[in-house]
Design a protein around this motif. Structure first.
Motif, PDB file in Angstrom:
ATOM      1  N   GLY A   1      18.440 -11.821  40.466  1.00  0.00           N
ATOM      2  CA  GLY A   1      19.599 -12.471  41.060  1.00  0.00           C
ATOM      3  C   GLY A   1      20.421 -13.158  39.998  1.00  0.00           C
ATOM      4  O   GLY A   1      19.927 -13.498  38.918  1.00  0.00           O
ATOM      5  N   SER A   2      21.681 -13.355  40.280  1.00  0.00           N
ATOM      6  CA  SER A   2      22.564 -14.028  39.330  1.00  0.00           C
ATOM      7  C   SER A   2      22.224 -15.510  39.265  1.00  0.00           C
ATOM      8  O   SER A   2      21.808 -16.112  40.265  1.00  0.00           O
ATOM      9  N   PRO A   3      22.364 -16.141  38.098  1.00  0.00           N
ATOM     10  CA  PRO A   3      22.048 -17.575  37.978  1.00  0.00           C
ATOM     11  C   PRO A   3      23.085 -18.447  38.686  1.00  0.00           C
ATOM     12  O   PRO A   3      24.212 -18.030  38.942  1.00  0.00           O
ATOM     13  N   ILE A   4      22.687 -19.676  38.972  1.00  0.00           N
ATOM     14  CA  ILE A   4      23.564 -20.656  39.618  1.00  0.00           C
ATOM     15  C   ILE A   4      24.278 -21.446  38.538  1.00  0.00           C
ATOM     16  O   ILE A   4      23.654 -22.224  37.806  1.00  0.00           O
ATOM     17  N   ASP A   5      25.578 -21.230  38.424  1.00  0.00           N
ATOM     18  CA  ASP A   5      26.403 -21.913  37.425  1.00  0.00           C
ATOM     19  C   ASP A   5      27.108 -23.085  38.095  1.00  0.00           C
ATOM     20  O   ASP A   5      27.925 -22.899  39.004  1.00  0.00           O
ATOM     21  N   LEU A   6      26.786 -24.305  37.652  1.00  0.00           N
ATOM     22  CA  LEU A   6      27.399 -25.495  38.248  1.00  0.00           C
ATOM     23  C   LEU A   6      28.855 -25.654  37.850  1.00  0.00           C
ATOM     24  O   LEU A   6      29.570 -26.457  38.463  1.00  0.00           O
ATOM     25  N   ASN A   7      29.305 -24.923  36.835  1.00  0.00           N
ATOM     26  CA  ASN A   7      30.715 -24.966  36.447  1.00  0.00           C
ATOM     27  C   ASN A   7      31.565 -23.965  37.213  1.00  0.00           C
ATOM     28  O   ASN A   7      32.790 -23.946  37.045  1.00  0.00           O
ATOM     29  N   SER A   8      30.935 -23.152  38.049  1.00  0.00           N
ATOM     30  CA  SER A   8      31.703 -22.130  38.763  1.00  0.00           C
ATOM     31  C   SER A   8      32.537 -22.724  39.888  1.00  0.00           C
ATOM     32  O   SER A   8      33.621 -22.242  40.197  1.00  0.00           O
ATOM     33  N   LYS A   9      32.031 -23.786  40.521  1.00  0.00           N
ATOM     34  CA  LYS A   9      32.748 -24.423  41.625  1.00  0.00           C
ATOM     35  C   LYS A   9      32.665 -25.933  41.470  1.00  0.00           C
ATOM     36  O   LYS A   9      31.723 -26.465  40.869  1.00  0.00           O
ATOM     37  N   LEU A  10      33.633 -26.606  42.019  1.00  0.00           N
ATOM     38  CA  LEU A  10      33.657 -28.067  41.966  1.00  0.00           C
ATOM     39  C   LEU A  10      32.996 -28.707  43.164  1.00  0.00           C
ATOM     40  O   LEU A  10      32.688 -29.899  43.150  1.00  0.00           O
ATOM     41  N   ASP A  11      32.793 -27.937  44.225  1.00  0.00           N
ATOM     42  CA  ASP A  11      32.246 -28.506  45.438  1.00  0.00           C
ATOM     43  C   ASP A  11      31.596 -27.405  46.263  1.00  0.00           C
ATOM     44  O   ASP A  11      31.917 -26.215  46.122  1.00  0.00           O
ATOM     45  N   ASN A  12      30.660 -27.820  47.150  1.00  0.00           N
ATOM     46  CA  ASN A  12      30.017 -26.929  48.124  1.00  0.00           C
ATOM     47  C   ASN A  12      29.357 -25.706  47.465  1.00  0.00           C
ATOM     48  O   ASN A  12      29.781 -24.566  47.659  1.00  0.00           O
ATOM     49  N   ILE A  13      28.327 -25.971  46.688  1.00  0.00           N
ATOM     50  CA  ILE A  13      27.519 -24.904  46.105  1.00  0.00           C
ATOM     51  C   ILE A  13      26.219 -24.808  46.892  1.00  0.00           C
ATOM     52  O   ILE A  13      25.471 -25.785  47.009  1.00  0.00           O
ATOM     53  N   ASN A  14      25.949 -23.652  47.453  1.00  0.00           N
ATOM     54  CA  ASN A  14      24.735 -23.436  48.227  1.00  0.00           C
ATOM     55  C   ASN A  14      23.564 -23.142  47.277  1.00  0.00           C
ATOM     56  O   ASN A  14      23.647 -22.234  46.448  1.00  0.00           O
ATOM     57  N   VAL A  15      22.478 -23.892  47.447  1.00  0.00           N
ATOM     58  CA  VAL A  15      21.291 -23.738  46.602  1.00  0.00           C
ATOM     59  C   VAL A  15      20.071 -23.610  47.502  1.00  0.00           C
ATOM     60  O   VAL A  15      19.853 -24.444  48.396  1.00  0.00           O
ATOM     61  N   THR A  16      19.280 -22.565  47.277  1.00  0.00           N
ATOM     62  CA  THR A  16      18.017 -22.369  47.990  1.00  0.00           C
ATOM     63  C   THR A  16      16.874 -22.630  47.020  1.00  0.00           C
ATOM     64  O   THR A  16      16.741 -21.939  46.010  1.00  0.00           O
ATOM     65  N   TRP A  17      16.068 -23.633  47.335  1.00  0.00           N
ATOM     66  CA  TRP A  17      14.946 -23.998  46.468  1.00  0.00           C
ATOM     67  C   TRP A  17      13.718 -23.188  46.882  1.00  0.00           C
ATOM     68  O   TRP A  17      13.286 -23.235  48.042  1.00  0.00           O
ATOM     69  N   THR A  18      13.159 -22.449  45.953  1.00  0.00           N
ATOM     70  CA  THR A  18      12.014 -21.589  46.217  1.00  0.00           C
ATOM     71  C   THR A  18      10.963 -21.780  45.133  1.00  0.00           C
ATOM     72  O   THR A  18      11.237 -22.326  44.050  1.00  0.00           O
ATOM     73  N   TYR A  19       9.745 -21.279  45.416  1.00  0.00           N
ATOM     74  CA  TYR A  19       8.677 -21.333  44.419  1.00  0.00           C
ATOM     75  C   TYR A  19       7.645 -20.260  44.696  1.00  0.00           C
ATOM     76  O   TYR A  19       7.518 -19.748  45.822  1.00  0.00           O
ATOM     77  N   SER A  20       6.905 -19.911  43.647  1.00  0.00           N
ATOM     78  CA  SER A  20       5.812 -18.948  43.726  1.00  0.00           C
ATOM     79  C   SER A  20       4.586 -19.558  43.067  1.00  0.00           C
ATOM     80  O   SER A  20       4.709 -20.372  42.135  1.00  0.00           O
ATOM     81  N   VAL A  21       3.403 -19.158  43.526  1.00  0.00           N
ATOM     82  CA  VAL A  21       2.150 -19.723  43.028  1.00  0.00           C
ATOM     83  C   VAL A  21       1.240 -18.580  42.600  1.00  0.00           C
ATOM     84  O   VAL A  21       1.054 -17.605  43.345  1.00  0.00           O
ATOM     85  N   TYR A  22       0.659 -18.703  41.401  1.00  0.00           N
ATOM     86  CA  TYR A  22      -0.253 -17.695  40.863  1.00  0.00           C
ATOM     87  C   TYR A  22      -1.501 -18.404  40.338  1.00  0.00           C
ATOM     88  O   TYR A  22      -1.395 -19.395  39.595  1.00  0.00           O
ATOM     89  N   TRP A  23      -2.677 -17.884  40.714  1.00  0.00           N
ATOM     90  CA  TRP A  23      -3.958 -18.447  40.292  1.00  0.00           C
ATOM     91  C   TRP A  23      -4.611 -17.500  39.290  1.00  0.00           C
ATOM     92  O   TRP A  23      -4.748 -16.305  39.553  1.00  0.00           O
ATOM     93  N   ILE A  24      -5.018 -18.045  38.137  1.00  0.00           N
ATOM     94  CA  ILE A  24      -5.629 -17.255  37.061  1.00  0.00           C
ATOM     95  C   ILE A  24      -6.927 -17.936  36.644  1.00  0.00           C
ATOM     96  O   ILE A  24      -6.943 -19.140  36.361  1.00  0.00           O
TER      97      ILE A  24
END
Length: 425
Positions: free
Chosen positions: A235-258
Motif C-alpha cells: 500500500g502507498s505510505p501515509i504522507d502528512l504533507n499531502s493534506k492539511l486536514d481530514n486524513i483517514n488513518v487505520t491503525w493495524t498490527y500483526s503478531v509473529y511468534w519465533i
C-alpha cells in the motif's frame, strides 16, 4: 602561680564541657538525619521497586493466554522532553489504566498505561485492525512536529521494552524504541513526512515444558494507506504533507511468534550490549586522554628534575648552607591548618558521600539486585543511597573540621549539606 594554675584548670574544665556539648549536638544531628532518611525511604519505596534477582522471577505463559501490551512514553535524542504515548492521536482504551510508578520512574518521566493491543501466546495473527482515526489539522501538526524531532515510541511486554532492528537482521543491531514516522523525498522530490500506522510485532520465546517464556520483543513499523478490504502486505505510505486536514488513518498490527534457544536469564543481553544508535565520540575521548597523559608526563618530568637537583645539593659535602630549602620545607606545611578549613571539610564530606554511594550501588548492581527489568530501580537506589550516605558525609566533614581546630560546626554542617547543590546550580 597558684592563681594561674587554678585559672588553667578552670579553662580546661570549660573546654571539656563545651566539647561534650558539641559532641551531644553532633549525635543529635546524626540521629535526626538517620530518622529523616528512614522516613523518606519508606515513603519513596513501593511494592514495584522491591529487589528482584534476575533468574528467580521468571514469568511463564500458556498457549492462547492473552497478554496486555503496555505503552510508556515517546522520547527523542533531539530534545529532552518526553510525552505520553496517549497524547498522540492514536487508539486509546475506554478506561485509562496505569501502573504505579516508582520514584525513579517518575523522575525519568515514565507513564506506563495499558493499551488496546492484545497478543495471544503462540498465535500468529496478521493485519488486525485496531481502530480508525480521522486526523484534523491540529493532530497532523502534532504528529509532524514529533516525527521531525525523531521521537521514538516505548512499548512494554512482560517488562521488556520494544526493540527496533537497525539495518539487516543478521547484523543483530537494535535500539530501544521504534520511530513514530520518517522523513524522505516523494516522487516529486518534495519532502514527505510519513506516519507509521502498521506495526509488525515479533516475539521470541523459549519453552520450558508446557510453559512459554518471553525472551525478546521487537517492533517493525510501516506506513500503509489501506483502501477497502485490502491487506497489510502493500500500500502507498501515509504522507502528512499531502493534506492539511481530514486524513483517514487505520491503525493495524500483526503478531509473529519465533522460538529461540536463549534462556530467560540471558534475555536482557541484547538490550544491554547492542545499540545501533551509539553516540559515543571515541575519537574525542581518546584525544582528551592523550592530552591529559602528555601534560601529566611533562609535570612529572619537571618535578623529578627539581627533586634530583635538590638531592644532589643536599648530598654535596662541600655545601656549607645548613638551611633547608626546596621540597624539605613541605613538612612544615603539612601540619599547618588550611586557611579555608570549612571548605576543605565540606569537600571531604561530599567526597565520602558520593564515593560511598557509588561503591554501594555498584556492588548491588554487580550482585544482580538492580535488574533492568525493575524500571527506575537504579535511579531509586542512587537517590536512596545518596541520602543515606549523607550521614557518613556529615560525620567525616565534622570530624575533619574539628581536627583542624574549627569551632562553628553547625555552619560546617549546613555548608556540607548544600555544597553539591550549589555546585550544580
Amino acid at each position: 602561680g597558684i592563681n594561674a594554675e587554678y585559672g588553667d584548670l578552670i579553662m580546661m574544665e570549660v573546654n571539656a564541657k563545651n566539647e561534650k556539648s558539641d559532641n551531644k549536638a553532633i549525635m543529635v544531628f546524626v540521629l535526626l538525619t538517620i530518622l529523616f532518611t528512614v522516613v523518606m525511604s519508606l515513603v519513596s519505596i513501593n511494592r514495584k521497586s522491591a529487589v528482584m534477582v534476575p533468574g528467580l522471577d521468571a514469568r511463564t505463559w500458556k498457549v492462547n493466554d492473552t497478554i496486555d501490551l503496555w505503552v510508556n512514553k515517546i522520547v527523542s535524542d533531539e530534545t529532552q522532553l518526553p510525552y505520553r504515548y496517549h497524547d498522540l492521536p492514536v487508539c486509546k482504551p475506554s478506561k485509562n489504566e496505569r501502573e504505579s510508578e516508582s520514584l525513579g520512574e517518575k523522575i525519568l518521566g515514565d507513564t506506563i498505561e495499558k493499551s488496546t493491543y492484545r497478543l495471544r501466546v503462540g498465535v500468529n495473527e496478521s493485519c488486525l485492525t485496531l481502530c480508525e482515526k480521522v486526523l484534523n489539522a491540529k493532530n497532523i501538526e502534532n504528529l509532524k512536529s514529533k516525527i521531525i524531532d525523531e521521537y521514538r515510541i516505548i512499548w512494554l511486554l512482560d517488562r521488556l521494552p520494544a526493540a527496533y532492528i537497525v539495518g539487516r537482521p543478521e547484523h543483530n543491531k537494535s535500539v530501544v524504541g521504534f520511530p513514530l514516522g520518517d522523513k524522505k523525498l516523494n516522487d516529486k522530490d518534495k519532502e514527505a513526512i510519513i506516519l507509521f500506522n502498521h506495526h509488525d510485532i515479533t516475539v521470541q520465546y523459549n519453552r520450558v515444558g508446557f510453559d512459554w517464556q518471553i525472551i525478546f520483543f521487537a517492533v517493525n513499523p510501516r506506513s500503509i494507506q489501506r483502501s477497502g478490504n485490502s491487506d497489510c502486505s502493500s500500500g502507498s505510505p501515509i504522507d502528512l504533507n499531502s493534506k492539511l486536514d481530514n486524513i483517514n488513518v487505520t491503525w493495524t498490527y500483526s503478531v509473529y511468534w519465533i522460538e529461540t534457544p536463549t534462556p530467560w536469564t540471558q534475555r536482557w543481553e541484547k538490550y544491554l550490549t547492542v545499540d545501533g544508535f551509539s553516540n559515543v565520540h571515541w575519537f574525542s575521548i581518546l584525544n582528551s586522554l592523550m592530552i591529559v597523559l602528555f601534560l601529566s608526563g611533562m609535570v612529572a618530568m619537571i618535578l623529578m628534575r627539581t627533586l634530583h637537583a635538590d638531592l644532589r645539593r643536599y648530598n654535596n659535602k662541600d655545601n656549607e648552607d645548613p638551611d633547608e630549602t626546596g621540597w624539605k620545607l613541605v613538612y612544615g606545611d603539612v601540619f599547618r591548618p588550611p586557611t579555608r578549613r570549612m571548605l576543605l571539610s565540606a569537600l571531604v564530606g561530599s567526597g565520602v558521600q558520593v564515593g560511598g554511594m557509588s561503591m554501594v550501588v555498584m556492588a548491588f548492581a554487580v550482585l544482580g539486585f538492580l535488574s533492568p527489568a525493575n524500571r527506575g530501580g537504579l535511579l531509586t537506589a542512587i537517590l536512596f543511597m545518596f541520602v543515606w550516605m549523607s550521614v557518613f558525609g556529615g560525620y567525616f566533614s565534622t570530624r575533619v573540621y574539628k581536627n583542624l581546630g574549627g569551632e562553628n560546626w553547625k555552619k560546617n554542617a549546613i555548608c556540607t549539606i548544600f555544597f553539591l547543590s550549589l555546585i550544580h546550580i
